[in-house]
Design an enzyme around this catalytic site. Structure first.
Site, PDB file in Angstrom:
ATOM      1  N   SER A  75       0.918  -1.333  -0.080  1.00 11.48           N
ATOM      2  CA  SER A  75      -0.096  -0.032   0.016  1.00 11.48           C
ATOM      3  C   SER A  75       0.827   1.248  -0.022  1.00 11.48           C
ATOM      4  O   SER A  75       1.540   1.341  -0.759  1.00 11.48           O
ATOM      5  CB  SER A  75      -0.976  -0.043   1.247  1.00 11.48           C
ATOM      6  OG  SER A  75      -1.632   1.002   1.312  1.00 11.48           O
ATOM      7  N   ASP A 293      -1.398   1.644  -3.699  1.00 16.25           N
ATOM      8  CA  ASP A 293      -2.162   0.349  -4.354  1.00 16.25           C
ATOM      9  C   ASP A 293      -3.558   1.032  -4.736  1.00 16.25           C
ATOM     10  O   ASP A 293      -4.286   0.173  -5.066  1.00 16.25           O
ATOM     11  CB  ASP A 293      -1.962  -0.495  -3.403  1.00 16.25           C
ATOM     12  CG  ASP A 293      -2.716  -0.314  -2.040  1.00 16.25           C
ATOM     13  OD1 ASP A 293      -2.918   0.823  -1.618  1.00 16.25           O
ATOM     14  OD2 ASP A 293      -3.197  -1.498  -1.548  1.00 16.25           O
ATOM     15  N   GLU A 395     -12.845   6.282   6.006  1.00  7.98           N
ATOM     16  CA  GLU A 395     -12.116   6.806   7.104  1.00  7.98           C
ATOM     17  C   GLU A 395     -11.487   7.921   6.815  1.00  7.98           C
ATOM     18  O   GLU A 395     -11.368   8.258   5.472  1.00  7.98           O
ATOM     19  CB  GLU A 395     -10.689   5.572   7.118  1.00  7.98           C
ATOM     20  CG  GLU A 395     -11.101   4.343   7.530  1.00  7.98           C
ATOM     21  CD  GLU A 395     -10.084   3.465   8.167  1.00  7.98           C
ATOM     22  OE1 GLU A 395      -9.763   2.702   9.347  1.00  7.98           O
ATOM     23  OE2 GLU A 395      -9.170   3.224   7.387  1.00  7.98           O
ATOM     24  N   GLY A 530      -2.555  -0.548  14.982  1.00  2.00           N
ATOM     25  CA  GLY A 530      -2.643  -2.265  14.488  1.00  2.00           C
ATOM     26  C   GLY A 530      -1.451  -2.431  13.464  1.00  2.00           C
ATOM     27  O   GLY A 530      -1.387  -3.598  13.004  1.00  2.00           O
TER      28      GLY A 530
HETATM   29  C1  16G Z   1      -4.427  -0.115   7.692  1.00  2.00           C
HETATM   30  C2  16G Z   1      -6.184  -0.252   7.446  1.00  2.00           C
HETATM   31  C3  16G Z   1      -6.670   1.116   7.650  1.00  2.00           C
HETATM   32  C4  16G Z   1      -6.552   1.706   8.629  1.00  2.00           C
HETATM   33  C5  16G Z   1      -4.911   1.751   9.219  1.00  2.00           C
HETATM   34  C6  16G Z   1      -4.696   2.256  10.683  1.00  2.00           C
HETATM   35  C7  16G Z   1      -7.027  -1.651   5.825  1.00  2.00           C
HETATM   36  C8  16G Z   1      -7.069  -2.022   4.354  1.00  2.00           C
HETATM   37  N1  16G Z   1      -6.192  -0.546   5.949  1.00  2.00           N
HETATM   38  O1  16G Z   1      -3.920   0.672   6.805  1.00  2.00           O
HETATM   39  O2  16G Z   1      -7.898   1.063   7.223  1.00  2.00           O
HETATM   40  O3  16G Z   1      -6.866   3.040   8.760  1.00  2.00           O
HETATM   41  O4  16G Z   1      -4.566   0.322   9.119  1.00  2.00           O
HETATM   42  O5  16G Z   1      -3.437   1.842  10.996  1.00  2.00           O
HETATM   43  O6  16G Z   1      -7.876  -2.069   6.525  1.00  2.00           O
HETATM   44  P1  16G Z   1      -2.950   2.074  12.471  1.00  2.00           P
HETATM   45  O7  16G Z   1      -3.843   0.975  13.228  1.00  2.00           O
HETATM   46  O8  16G Z   1      -1.532   1.838  12.598  1.00  2.00           O
HETATM   47  O9  16G Z   1      -3.359   3.324  13.055  1.00  2.00           O
HETATM   48 MG    MG Z   2      -3.664   1.422   0.150  1.00  2.00          MG
END
Ligand code: 16G
Ligand code: MG
Length: 563
Positions: A75, A293, A395, A530
């Protein structure tokens, strides 16, 4: 047991042991199927990608041979990284209850452990391994240099499952692959040219439905392609898009720059400055930015030549534009100046996360819309949006889409046919129905798609006769600040209420509440990331200075308590 079946089971065991020994897990390596699948330095990913191949094939066997997808991409992450994620037959993210198995499979330390895990899981899940069955997995990858090598690892993993068939769909955006999986399982045409035709055709229909007095707005659009696959695909289709003059920068061509480096939706949304390749000559022009992506989209404009700060239109404002438009069309269908004889029962719902700017939520509620909240991550938002006849989710980072229930689509189709015979009385109503149908075709309902989202934004701006400025003025964002805090163990933080409250460690939420109470329009939450080893702090208040100060004081508490 029939001799043939026994032979097949033996063959199955042999293949799994063989592939696992070809892709040993380096010692000390641990993978976790996070919010966006497995992700790491591309050169270290082959064992995880091979095992994702096994996983995807098993998922397809479990689902009676329905097509499952694998996307190889990292991504918006740097060029040297890579990743892999699995798409379920509906084109959405892999069902969450398979994630623990994904982790266990990927971290199995040796071939025998891997074999035992697979056999046990198949027994538990009732997967008929080694007997008569079929499985099909569609694969796509982005432009990263490790892509071809990881694709081969995925193919070997898929082929380790007896009866599985792998179909390489080529170099694609993430949402294209999700769309193909969804289409294939619906029994409709699913090639890349079908995808392009659907986007181009429905965009044309949207423009044909623009009221005559609105034609002639700002047609020029500059798109930052993040030097990724989205720019490449947009270059391929832009000639077919009449009514829109697109100039692609950071298009991924040789010499234009590095993937996601100082460009792309993530960069623009976080840094709030122009990406690489833009200059003072672009002042005032409407611009959009995709991520590497092409599943995220934001818009921006350079307001002055004196510095490179941008006016940002993030996912929340894209969502607000979509919600306003869809709501308006539903109102036309159901009201039509009081003459409506046919009406539509459609539950329209909005889904956001705690990161949504409070001003956007207030705006949406002021339209009388129902707004639901989920934790961060597309899999949660998408699932919630499916509860409505029309669910719109985004988001703030620009990932989102619109989903329509099958029932609503059939209601719209029959209404459109009925109204056709009543023209001209039913014409405003019929046009609104046709706009909703064209929207359901233009937007990628499998997953957030920057290319289809961009075309829907452009069609709506033309329909409304709006400039970028009109769109910006829908509402003013509340000033906000995000901080990262490095802690020993981020999993100590447990959240509830869609991440808006901390339930553990005890006492932390009280401290956040106490700090927040010192500010007008103050709002603050903390959550473990996450995707990174940090705790994130988000704060909002009526001035930037206050938002900064609220975020800082809460970050101090987190540091002190978690150290
Ligand atoms: C990932 C997630 C996105 C989320 C981000 C949060 C998908 C396809 N992508 O990129 O939706 O906003 O994680 O990241 O689900 P964080 O947990 O590090 O804040
Ligand atoms: Mg992406």
């Amino acid at each position: 047991m029939a001799a043939n079946q026994e032979e097949q089971e033996q063959e199955q065991r042999r293949r799994l042991l063989a592939v696992a020994s070809r892709f040993p897990l380096p010692s000390g390596c641990r993978f976790s199927y996070g919010t966006a699948g497995f992700r790491a330095d591309g050169a270290t990913m082959a064992p995880a990608v091979c095992r994702a191949g096994i996983l995807a094939a098993l998922r397809s066997v479990k689902l009676a041979g329905a097509a499952v997808g694998i996307v190889i991409t990292a991504s918006h992450n740097p060029f040297g990284d890579n990743g892999v994620k699995i798409a379920d037959p509906d084109g959405g993210m892999m069902a969450q209850h398979w994630e623990p198995f994904a982790d266990a499979l990927t971290n199995a330390p040796d071939p025998d452990a891997l074999l035992q895990l697979v056999l046990q899981f198949c027994r538990d899940e009732g997967i008929p391994l080694g007997s008569q069955h079929t499985a099909q997995v569609l694969l796509g990858r982005d432009t990263r240099p490790t892509g071809a090598y990881l694709l081969d690892a995925a193919l070997q993993g898929i082929n380790a499952i007896v009866g599985a068939c792998a179909i390489d769909m080529g170099i694609l955006t993430t949402p294209q692959l999700h769309w193909m999986v969804r289409s294939k399982n619906k029994g409709v045409k699913a090639s890349e040219s079908d995808y392009f035709m659907q986007l181009i055709g429905s965009f044309r229909r949207m423009l044909e439905l623009v009221p005559k007095d609105k034609i002639g707005g700002e047609e020029k659009l500059i798109v930052d392609g993040a030097n990724g696959i989205g720019g490449v695909k947009l270059e391929q289709i832009k000639a077919e898009l009449s009514g829109l003059d697109i100039n692609v920068r950071n298009s991924g061509k040789e010499g234009e720059g590095i993937l996601n480096h100082m460009c792309g939706a993530d960069f623009v949304q976080k840094e709030r400055v122009t990406p690489h390749g833009f200059s003072s000559e672009d002042v005032g022009v409407r611009c959009a930015s995709l991520d590497g992506d092409a599943d995220r989209l934001v818009y921006f404009r350079l307001p002055s030549a004196s510095d490179n700060r941008v006016d940002l239109v993030d996912g929340d404002k894209i969502l607000s534009l979509f919600a306003l438009f869809i709501r308006e069309q539903l109102d036309i269908v159901n009201n039509n100046g009081g003459q409506a004889n046919k009406s539509l029962s459609a539950r329209l719902g909005i889904v956001q996360t705690a990161y949504a700017n409070g001003a956007s939520t207030q705006f949406l509620k002021s339209l009388g819309l129902e707004v639901a909240f989920t934790p961060t991550g597309v899999k949660y938002l998408h699932k919630r949006a499916l509860d409505y006849d029309i669910g719109i989710y985004f988001e703030a980072n620009g990932h989102g889409t619109v989903v329509f229930s099958e029932d609503l689509i059939s209601q719209l189709e029959s209404l459109s046919n009925e109204l056709a015979s009543q023209a001209p009385t039913g014409s405003a109503q019929r046009h609104a129905v046709m706009r909703l149908l064209a929207t359901s075709q233009l937007i990628n309902q499998a997953v957030g798609d920057a290319l289809s989202g961009l075309l829907l934004v452009e069609a709506i701006l033309q329909y409304k006769g709006w400039s970028f400025q009109n769109w910006c003025e829908l509402y003013s964002d509340l000033p906000s600040r995000q901080l990262k805090v490095k802690v020993k163990d981020r999993s100590v933080i447990v959240t509830t209420d869609a991440e808006t409250k901390v339930s553990q460690p005890s006492g932390l939420q009280e401290l956040i509440d106490k700090e927040t109470a010192n500010y007008t329009h103050g709002r603050c939450f903390v959550r473990p990331s996450g995707t990174e080893d940090v705790v994130r702090v988000y704060a909002e208040a009526s001035t930037q200075v206050e938002a900064d100060s609220l975020a800082k004081s809460v970050a101090h508490h987190v540091e002190r308590i978690l150290g």
